[in-house]
Design an enzyme around this catalytic site. Structure first.
Site, PDB file in Angstrom:
ATOM      1  N   CYS A  24      11.456  67.208  49.914  1.00 46.17           N
ATOM      2  CA  CYS A  24      13.494  67.808  49.473  1.00 46.17           C
ATOM      3  C   CYS A  24      13.990  67.141  50.338  1.00 46.17           C
ATOM      4  CB  CYS A  24      13.185  68.571  51.343  1.00 46.17           C
ATOM      5  SG  CYS A  24      12.290  70.029  51.557  1.00 46.17           S
TER       6      CYS A  24
ATOM      7  N   LYS B 220       1.784  74.001  59.153  1.00 46.07           N
ATOM      8  CA  LYS B 220       2.290  72.759  57.256  1.00 46.07           C
ATOM      9  C   LYS B 220       1.926  71.098  58.486  1.00 46.07           C
ATOM     10  CE  LYS B 220       5.322  70.311  54.521  1.00 46.07           C
ATOM     11  NZ  LYS B 220       6.644  71.011  53.719  1.00 46.07           N
TER      12      LYS B 220
ATOM     13  N   ASP C  69      14.440  71.359  61.829  1.00 45.62           N
ATOM     14  CA  ASP C  69      13.677  72.850  60.916  1.00 45.62           C
ATOM     15  C   ASP C  69      13.701  73.802  61.453  1.00 45.62           C
ATOM     16  OD1 ASP C  69      12.712  71.027  59.328  1.00 45.62           O
ATOM     17  OD2 ASP C  69      10.377  70.846  60.172  1.00 45.62           O
TER      18      ASP C  69
ATOM     19  N   ILE D 166      18.997  64.826  63.307  1.00 44.62           N
ATOM     20  CA  ILE D 166      17.803  64.159  62.517  1.00 44.62           C
ATOM     21  C   ILE D 166      18.413  63.847  61.079  1.00 44.62           C
ATOM     22  CG2 ILE D 166      15.821  64.366  62.055  1.00 44.62           C
ATOM     23  CD1 ILE D 166      16.984  64.206  65.006  1.00 44.62           C
TER      24      ILE D 166
ATOM     25  N   PRO E 246      13.775  56.802  54.865  1.00 44.30           N
ATOM     26  CA  PRO E 246      12.653  56.157  54.474  1.00 44.30           C
ATOM     27  C   PRO E 246      11.115  55.945  54.742  1.00 44.30           C
ATOM     28  CG  PRO E 246      14.444  55.280  56.098  1.00 44.30           C
ATOM     29  CD  PRO E 246      14.650  56.995  55.388  1.00 44.30           C
TER      30      PRO E 246
END
Length: 418
Positions: A115, A22, A305, A327, A121
């Site tokens: 999400c 993805k 992730d 992160i 930002p």
């Protein structure tokens, strides 16, 4: 909204074919806006976010055909504004801005959604485009970029490592006049994949995968064919599924060399891992995994992730452990939901203290973001009784046919349509 109903516990055993990444497919799709000739992209995963990206570039005037591959002809782009109704669901939509201003001298993108996992930002994206010469304004919820003539090459030092901003600047710089140097660039494989796609179209890029990327701008990009690399996060998710269910899973059509940090941590749990050129096997031989310490970091460190999936692993593992998220802020929203299933965890600032339990109990839980939803689905597979996972549109954004793949591994999972 659709839900998953999962009856557990199940030991997950079998083979799974990994989809395209993805996090490569999305920037590559938006980068097709730079091309003046048709492009064919192969190994594109079937995801909600991919559908949204295709709708967006279609609304801009590109001709798109989506079957097993995606064909994009962006030769006749006539609209330069990415509208709110599409952008609101997907933060990656900001990647349309760089190609639009680079090729057409103008672009507008509604401030993006996606999400809700803390502050992500778009400032770094906009700062990079401004350093390439674009005038950036914010009007009525839209970011607007404008320049007379071509963007101009520049030396850009990223204030912080950012995959998204690296993609934006690198893509835009391919059509800038002169040389652009990006220092403190992100190192992720998906950056390399996007760069290789742009090179296929005629871009001059060196250094992708290092902390310095150099782009020598060209006047135009042509067409071509490209195959998206495998999804390392989907691969890692299924490897965790094998470990937590005390099972044995072989992942095919993947790349082990992109998962060194994940594989090393899984080996610490006591799992036996074997690899080939395009496959990874995890077999924990029916044993309960050992608790491990995890600290997320930019690539090649441990991926953020995979944090939610490893949180679940540690919460059912033998022992006590600590997970530190460096992160993103606010990326522990899966923990209160897992507590409904019986885990013992304590959140302190950016860390989770995990006290492993032997069993989980099925419960009704709610997905809050993409990776959190994956951890809840996996928890349902190993919990005793029935688990209902609500708001699974999050998981549809990032996992290709996850219920079918889990079902083929032995999971008792069904989608309940709303």
């Amino acid at each position: 909204m659709d839900k998953f109903r999962i009856q557990g516990p199940t030991q997950l055993i079998g083979e799974v074919t990994i989809a395209g990444a993805k996090n490569s497919a999305l920037p590559i799709l938006f980068a097709t806006l730079l091309a003046e000739e048709p492009v064919n992209i192969h190994n594109v995963p079937k995801l909600k976010d991919i559908d949204t990206a295709i709708q967006l570039i279609s609304q801009l005037g590109a001709k798109v055909k989506y079957n097993k591959s995606v064909y994009v002809d962006a030769s006749n782009i006539a609209v330069y504004c990415a509208p709110y109704d599409l952008v609101k669901t997907m933060r990656a939509s900001i990647w349309a801005l760089g190609p639009l201003v680079a090729r057409f001298g103008q672009g507008q993108v509604s401030l993006p959604g996606g999400c809700a996992i803390g502050a992500r930002p778009v400032d770094l994206h906009l700062d990079g485009l401004a350093k390439l010469g674009a005038t950036i304004t914010l009007e009525k919820g839209y970011v607007k970029a404008y320049i007379k003539g071509r963007l101009r090459g520049a030396h850009i030092v990223m204030d912080k490592v950012s995959v998204g901003a690296t993609v934006t600047v690198m893509s835009a710089a391919t059509l800038a006049q002169g040389i652009t140097i990006i220092d403190n660039a992100a190192l992720e494989p998906e950056i390399v994949d996007t760069a290789n796609f742009l090179i296929t179209l005629g871009a001059n890029i060196i250094g992708a995968g290092s902390n310095q990327i150099i782009i020598d701008g060209v006047t135009s990009l042509g067409g071509g064919e490209y195959r998206v690399l495998p999804d390392r996060i989907e691969t890692g998710t299924f490897l965790v599924a094998a470990a937590i269910s005390r099972g044995h899973i072989v992942c095919h059509a993947t790349r082990p060399n992109m998962l060194d940090a994940v594989i090393a941590k899984l080996r610490e749990t006591g799992a036996k891992i074997e690899t080939g050129e395009d496959w990874i096997s995890l077999n924990i031989h029916g044993k309960r995994p050992k608790a491990i310490t995890v600290r997320t970091a930019p690539y090649p460190g441990f991926p953020t992730d995979m944090q939610a999936q490893f949180s679940l692993l540690n919460l059912i593992a033998k022992g006590t452990s600590v997970i530190t998220e460096t992160i993103f802020e606010n990326r522990f929203m899966h923990i209160p939901e897992l507590m409904r299933m019986g885990v013992h965890a304590k959140i302190e600032n950016n860390t989770i203290i995990c006290h492993g339990v032997e069993k989980l109990s099925g419960a009704q839980v709610m997905a809050t973001d993409l990776r959190a939803s994956a951890s809840l689905v996996l928890a349902g597979c190993i919990a005793e009784g029935v688990t209902i996972v609500d708001r699974i549109y999050h998981i549809d954004r990032g996992y290709d046919c996850i219920e079918n793949k889990l079902r083929n591994l032995g999971a008792n999972i069904e989608r309940i349509y709303s």
